[in-house]
Each structure stands twice: as C-alpha cells, then as structure tokens.
Design an enzyme around this catalytic site. Structure first.
Site, PDB file in Angstrom:
ATOM      1  N   HIS A   1       0.851  -1.185   0.000  1.00 59.05           N
ATOM      2  CA  HIS A   1       0.000   0.000   0.000  1.00 59.05           C
ATOM      3  C   HIS A   1       0.888   1.237   0.000  1.00 59.05           C
ATOM      4  CE1 HIS A   1      -3.272   2.705   0.965  1.00 59.05           C
ATOM      5  NE2 HIS A   1      -2.694   3.091   2.089  1.00 59.05           N
ATOM      6  N   ASN A   2       0.480   2.274  -0.734  1.00 61.07           N
ATOM      7  CA  ASN A   2       1.292   3.505  -0.800  1.00 61.07           C
ATOM      8  C   ASN A   2       2.767   3.162  -1.022  1.00 61.07           C
ATOM      9  OD1 ASN A   2      -0.993   5.002  -0.347  1.00 61.07           O
ATOM     10  ND2 ASN A   2      -0.509   5.534   1.770  1.00 61.07           N
TER      11      ASN A   2
ATOM     12  N   GLU B   1      -4.377   4.268  -8.543  1.00 59.75           N
ATOM     13  CA  GLU B   1      -5.386   5.157  -7.961  1.00 59.75           C
ATOM     14  C   GLU B   1      -5.310   6.432  -8.774  1.00 59.75           C
ATOM     15  OE1 GLU B   1      -6.338   7.459  -3.822  1.00 59.75           O
ATOM     16  OE2 GLU B   1      -5.709   5.361  -3.688  1.00 59.75           O
TER      17      GLU B   1
ATOM     18  N   GLU C   1       1.229  -0.100  -5.511  1.00 60.85           N
ATOM     19  CA  GLU C   1       0.231   0.952  -5.710  1.00 60.85           C
ATOM     20  C   GLU C   1       0.869   2.208  -6.287  1.00 60.85           C
ATOM     21  OE1 GLU C   1      -3.479   2.991  -3.338  1.00 60.85           O
ATOM     22  OE2 GLU C   1      -1.684   2.508  -2.181  1.00 60.85           O
TER      23      GLU C   1
ATOM     24  N   ASP D   1      -0.364   6.084  -6.776  1.00 67.39           N
ATOM     25  CA  ASP D   1      -1.340   7.167  -6.604  1.00 67.39           C
ATOM     26  C   ASP D   1      -0.989   8.271  -7.595  1.00 67.39           C
ATOM     27  OD1 ASP D   1      -2.358   5.699  -4.579  1.00 67.39           O
ATOM     28  OD2 ASP D   1      -1.957   7.135  -2.980  1.00 67.39           O
TER      29      ASP D   1
ATOM     30  N   HIS E   1       1.161  11.089  -2.140  1.00 71.27           N
ATOM     31  CA  HIS E   1      -0.056  10.930  -1.356  1.00 71.27           C
ATOM     32  C   HIS E   1      -0.793  12.261  -1.390  1.00 71.27           C
ATOM     33  CE1 HIS E   1      -2.560   9.740   2.186  1.00 71.27           C
ATOM     34  NE2 HIS E   1      -2.468   8.586   1.556  1.00 71.27           N
TER      35      HIS E   1
END
Length: 786
Positions: free
Chosen positions: A352-353, A431, A382, A384, A397
């Site tokens: 994640h991230n 994302e 991931e 973003d 983020h």
C-alpha cells in the site's frame, strides 16, 4: 526427549573397532580453530583469520577494501562529502568515517544487511544528484529494511569497480557459509575485539570482556575457574590451543550431546542405521538408509568417520544447524506449489502507498521504495497518480506534504526491478486522480516503457470464465484500473467513480457515494485494464451464471472486517472467483499496519500493507510469503478456493490439530546495546499463533537472567488449532524488563504447514528481516492431527 531405541544389532560385526577408532580421534570434539599466532601463515593480525577462512585474503579487491578508500557520499546536488570507508578484518563489516564522531556501532554497516550493490547511476539519488560524476565512478549500496541507500562516487572507475566486485564476493561467500562457519567467523571477530593489545593472548580481564561481548554475564568465580582449567601453561594467559579449549567449553551444547548419545550409544558415533532411526523419530519424510548415508557425506567433518559412514557429534551438530535441520521445511523454500490455477486462488504479496519511505503525511516519495518492495517479493504495488506540471503525471499521497515523483520514473523502476526476485506477474494498482490528457500520458508511458511486459489484451477469450494463472502470466505486468462500461456520456467518454475512497464509517461511505465527483476515464488507460477491472463491491451475491472474474474490489480494512463478521462464508465464496484488495484506513497517519491474517482467513488475495513500516504485521506478511520460493504467490488452502465452500473463518469448527513446542535453548542472541559492556539480555521466548480468531493465541516461557549466549528453558507450550492450514507460527525472543515493555531481540515467522517436527533450529531475524546469524532457538516440535 525423543525415545532412543538402542538397536545395536544394526551395526555390522566388524564396525565397533572402527567406531571406537573414530570416537578416539574425536574424543575432544573439533570446535573452532584456534586463533592465529603471529606466525600463523605470515598473517600477523588475528582478525585476518576470518578472511582467511573465507578464502579471500589474497583477493586483490578485498585487499584494496581493507586498505580503505576515500569515497564521496552524495546526498543532494550540493551535499557531496568525502569520507573514508574501510573493510574490517572480520570481512563482515565496513567502518566509515563520520563528520561528528558517534558510538562505535554507529560507524559500521554489515555486509549481511546489504540488499544489493549497483554500478553507475542506478539509484534515484545518483540519477538526480550524481551528474557531476561519471557513471563508471559511481556505485550504490542498498540496504535491507528502512536504512537509506548509500550513494558513492570513487576517485576512479577502477576503485569503484573494486568495491562493487569486493562487496559482491563477500556477500556471495557469506550466503554460502554454513551455520558452523558463521559461528566460527562470529566468535573470531569477538576474539579480535577482546584482545585489547593484539598479542594473540587472552588475560582473564580480556576473557571477561569477551564474555560480555557475546552476551553472557558469567559468575566471576566460575569464569576464573574455567579460565584456570584451560591455562595449562599456568602463566595467567590463554593462547593457541588453550583459547581453543576455552571456546570449546563455552560453546558446548549439552542438550545436543544428550540427544546424540541417546542414539549413538557407548561408542559415541552414529552409524547410518542409527542416524536413520533418529530421522524416523523426527518424522522426516523420505527417511531411508540412503538418505542417512547422504547426510553423513554432506555434514560429517571427520574424513575417517565419513569413509566408514559414521557421524560424530560435530557432524550431527552441523546437520541440525543446516537448512535441512531447520524448522522451515527446506523443500518449501523453492517453488513447489501448483502455479497453474487462476490468480484468485493465490495469496499475493501486496503493498500500500508503495512510493512512500515514511509516513503518509509528510514523508518522502521514492522510486527506491518500489525497488525495495520487489526485493521483498511484493507482486502488487500501488501508484497514486495526480496531475503534474508539463503534462507529466506524478505520484504522491494527495493533499499531503509527501514529496512527488514522476509516474514515468516509477514505470521504469517496474521495468528494471519487478522480476529480479520472482518471475510471476506484477499488478500495478492505479489510484487515478488525473484528467483525460494525463491519463493518456500514463497509458503511453506504460506501453512504451514496459513494451511486451505489459498485458494489453486477453490471452484467450476476452470474457474469460476465470482469471489466467501465474504460470501463464510469467514476466508480465497487469494494470488494475477503471474500465469503460457500455454506457457512455454525451461526449462518448465513460463516467466512473474514483477508484478508492477511504470508507471510515458507514455514514461517511454513503456520503462519499452520493457526493463523489464523477470522473472521466481515458479510453487509452481503460484499454490496459484487461484482467483487473477496478469495481466497487456492492453485493456478495452475483447473478447466477454470470461469473465476473476480472472485477477487482478495493476495500478499506474496516469494510473488509465488517464483511467477514456479517457474511463470512459469502465473502469466502466471492474471493474464490474474484480478486479483492484490502488497504489500511486513511486514519493511519504514521503508515501503521493492520494484521493481514484476518483478511487472509476469508480468502482476500491482495492484502496491502505499508512495506516501509516494520512490525509484527510485516513479520506475518514475510512469514506467509516465505515459502514457495518467496515468489510472492502462495496457493490458498482448498477451503478458500472452492466456489461452493462452506468454510466460515468466524465458525471454523472443533479443534483438529494439537501443536506442542518444547523451547529448549537459544544460542548467541545479539546484544541490544553494544555500547554498554555490562548490558546483558534476560531473554524469554513467546510463541504466537495467528490464524482464524478461535486459533489466535500466545504463550511464553520464563525469562533467563543475564544470559543471551546459551540460555536454557526446557518449557513446553501447547496450542489447539481449528484451521491449521491457515495458521502462522511466530517465534519471538524478547529481553525481559520488569518496569517497562520488553525489548525486541529477534523473531521468525512461518506457516504451520511448513513447520517440520522433531528437534529443530529457528534462525532468528531482526526487525527489518535481516539475518541475526548465528542467533538461533533450539526447540522440539510435535504436531498431532485428529
């Protein structure tokens, strides 16, 4: 202890005299070679014995590293500081100069903590800040865990190459060392440090210093008695064979000797039939006489014994300390599972991230975080994606102070590093917060940079009834993102929700659903979501005869837990057909993790964790994916793969397995505070079971006062398990403290299904997952299945 049956009749009539001869040869067991004297092979420095054992004292690259080099450490465009770097004589550590002197332990790094050594401008730091230095002069040392890369520039290309080659040789030799060689190396490095005047002789004061260094606070009277017993020259100094004898006594393993003598009998050597008897009592699969003979040839040190198919105590210890004698089933360390089942049938190591190296509020973003994740076996990362300047999308983020990196640089890191550890497919979880123009740029970068790696069309049917297998997708990259539906808006573009929203509670989720901005999806990017269509999970009961295996739902940990509690079996069935990704709540500002076990219990495949945050959660993740060649894919148990499964993790049924673990001893536990000589650990062992809620348990031993060198417990801990196929076993060693939380010493986590029975060693790991060799636990394991 195991029941030793004394089958003396197995040995041929002519064998006892040979056995007696071999036993006489090894009456004083071979321990560690004595430290060198000044005349030893012309090597006047005792510390060089370690490198001599590694066969590297004559290597030109290693010799240059021993002399040291003045290398420039590069941190930014303007921060280029020259520092002296020098390999230590133990061959295991590198000393480096610091502008402000610190504690001795803060001036070294260890070879075993190095993840990779890269030549040229092959790190984010050197690509950004190393332009003033020719690539041939540059190298990067990447470390395991959270430690930052060391970006260096040498005065010449040849000197840079010497360090690259030298560190590569040292790492290869270290990886090839047996546990016995590591122990030899370890004790000699401490001998060198304890010998304060470097005269190859040890006074009682130096011996006491040595004992504290190796984490044992021995009673002065007992230590002096042992010292005098070994001081045969009676000159209050130990040297040569006297030091060897002292070390042999110090390193005695009475619990191993007892087991060995149960099977060897009076002649104190094991014949092949007697070793076979031990293997059978251990519950070893494939235990045959030929197997026993092979082990003797592999691990026995005494040539005479080996010729007569006999094993001495030393050979027995070598075997039990080897990977074949470890608690982890050695056959599970390579890819051994069926890799031809649909992707939904596997747990998949997920991050994640991934771009973050610290907290999700103000930490730096870095392509190096992707490289590290891949080095840990991660298969789903991931990205973003946000609008960036100059038409170039960036990753960070959103709406926080985290730094930004270019989308294209991340894709290049995927191309260069995704398949260095594992050949099985990588999933890029997008994302997407970009407009149409930059979405098209994302699609263009993915296609041009990844080329044939990228899956751009279905392998077979465009509407498959099940996902392809990891084997079919070897070396390929999948994109998880929004897919254009059949319905289109007036301008011909699809309308869709943002891929993920933090669902902090039911009310907020409904509010987000109602108020979320509708986003336009680029057809170029949509086309790349071939097998992983990001979709909101609205029901666990799909229409009959309408399998939708390509749909992937992303759920916050809270939403996933709610589904597990309220519809456990339905969620299991859903996850037998489709992929589900679970991610941490957005409230975890410091990038803390949740326990992944609860999600695995219900069959969720993509249980995403913050890889940059060490803790028991990442220990569980490393333990889950430790097996199957650490390829990042682990086949789910059968009960989680069947579309009509009746399994519910909340109601797993009655106990089916009893796990009993006798914690016997530990060996060479690390000191927690190397700067305080009198700081000795008071170790205890805790065993944790992580599985379905009914199986989760923890038990611990008493603590042993002031002994991290060879503490003894002899305590048995027992667990009842209802779903053993899902259970992970975590062994934790802590330093007991009566007034504050215990300090972490080491741990090792593995699936119960990969835990071998019998007498086994646990090879401990640090918080960051680095080896703490030669630190081990010695245990006896019994597994009874009903």
């Amino acid at each position: 202890m195991l029941c030793g049956r004394w089958r003396r009749c197995r040995r041929p009539p002519e064998e006892p005299p040979v056995a007696a001869q071999v036993a006489a040869q090894v009456a004083a067991p071979v321990a560690l070679p004595s430290p060198p004297t000044p005349s030893d092979g012309g090597t006047k420095r005792p510390g060089l014995r370690a490198l001599k054992k590694m066969g590297l004292t004559e290597d030109e690259d290693v010799r240059a590293m021993l002399r040291g080099s003045r290398l420039r450490k590069i941190r930014s465009r303007t921060w280029h500081k020259e520092r002296l770097y020098r390999l230590q004589e133990d061959g295991l550590s590198v000393w480096f100069q610091r502008r402000i002197p610190r504690a001795p332990s803060q001036h070294i790094f260890f070879v075993q903590h190095i993840e990779a050594v890269r030549e040229g401008h092959q790190s984010e730091g050197l690509r950004r800040f190393g332009g003033a230095f020719a690539p041939a002069r540059c190298l990067t040392i990447a470390f395991k865990g959270r430690r930052k890369n060391l970006d260096l520039a040498a005065p010449t290309a040849e000197e840079a190459q010497r360090w690259v080659r030298g560190l590569t040789k040292l790492r290869a030799r270290l990886d090839a060392m047996s546990q016995r060689e590591r122990l030899d190396h370890w004790i000699h490095s401490y001998l060198h440090r304890a010998d304060s005047n470097q005269d190859s002789k040890m006074s009682f004061k130096e011996i006491k210093s040595l004992l504290r260094m190796v984490n044992v606070d021995m009673n002065d009277m007992y230590a002096y008695l042992l010292f005098k017993e070994c001081d045969h020259s009676n000159n209050d100094r130990l040297e040569g064979a006297e030091i060897e004898e002292f070390l042999r006594r110090l390193l005695k393993r009475p619990e191993l000797e007892e087991i060995f003598h149960q099977y060897s009998g009076e002649d104190r050597v094991l014949s092949a039939p007697e070793l076979l008897e031990f293997l059978e009592d251990q519950g070893e699969e494939g235990a045959t006489l030929a197997r026993a003979q092979q082990l003797i040839q592999t691990y026995e040190l005494n040539e005479t014994a080996k010729q007569h198919e006999l094993m001495t105590l030393d050979g027995f210890m070598m075997y039990l300390l080897s990977p074949e004698g470890a608690a982890l089933d050695n056959t599970h360390t390579c890819v051994f599972q069926d890799m031809n089942q649909p992707l939904a049938h596997y747990f998949i190591s997920s991050s994640h991230n991934t771009y973050l190296t610290d907290s999700q509020i103000g930490g730096p973003s870095s392509t190096e975080a992707y490289v590290r994740a891949f080095a840990q076996g991660c298969r789903c990362v991931e990205l973003d994606c946000w609008e960036g300047p100059g038409g170039e999308p960036v990753i960070y983020h959103g709406h926080t102070l985290t730094s930004k990196i270019l989308f294209r640089d991340v894709v290049q890191a995927v191309r260069d590093h995704a398949f260095t550890l594992s050949p099985y497919p990588v999933i890029l979880s997008l994302e997407n917060h970009c407009g149409l123009e930059q979405q098209a740029a994302m699609a263009r970068h993915l296609c041009t940079i990844l080329g044939d790696m990228l899956v751009t069309q279905a392998l077979d049917s465009p509407n498959p009834e099940e996902l392809p297998s990891p084997e079919q997708l070897k070396g390929r990259v999948l994109v998880k993102g929004k897919k254009l539906p059949a319905a289109r808006s007036e301008d011909g573009r699809a309308l869709s929700d943002r891929e993920e929203e933090e669902e902090d509670d039911e009310e907020e989720e409904e509010e987000v659903e109602a108020a979320a901005q509708r986003r336009l999806i680029s057809p170029e990017l949509s086309a790349l979501a071939v097998y992983c269509h990001a979709t909101r999970l609205r029901t666990l009961h799909p229409a009959p005869n309408a399998p939708q295996p390509c749909q992937v739902s992303s759920l916050s940990e809270r939403k996933a837990k709610k589904l597990i509690r309220e519809a456990g079996n339905s969620f299991v069935r859903h996850n037998a057909r489709q992929l589900t990704r679970v991610y941490p709540l957005g409230l975890r500002m410091n990038s803390a993790n949740y326990s992944p076990q609860e999600m695995w219990n219900s069959g969720c495949q993509l249980v995403a964790l913050n890889f940059q945050t060490p803790g028991y959660e990442m220990d569980l993740n490393a333990g889950r994916f430790l097996v199957n060649g650490q390829c990042g894919y682990v086949l789910k148990p059968a009960c989680l793969r069947q579309p009509d499964s009746t399994f519910d993790p909340e109601y797993p049924g009655p106990p089916r397995t009893t796990l009993s673990i006798q914690v016997l001893t530990a060996q060479q536990l690390p000191k927690l505070n190397a700067e305080k000589p009198h700081s000795i650990v008071d170790p205890l062992v805790r065993i944790e079971i992580h599985g379905v809620p009914a199986d989760c348990a923890r038990q611990e031993t008493d603590y042993v006062l002031n002994n991290g060198f060879n503490p003894r417990w002899g305590q048995t801990l027992q667990f009842q398990l209802r779903a053993p196929e899902l259970a992970l076993v975590r062994f934790v060693v802590e330093d007991y403290d009566a007034t504050s939380p215990n300090d972490f010493v080491g741990q090792f986590t593995l699936p119960l299904s990969s835990l071998k029975q019998g007498y086994r060693h646990i090879h401990l790991l640090s918080k960051d997952g680095a080896s703490l060799s030669p630190a081990t636990l010695f245990i006896q394991i019994r597994i009874q299945r009903s």
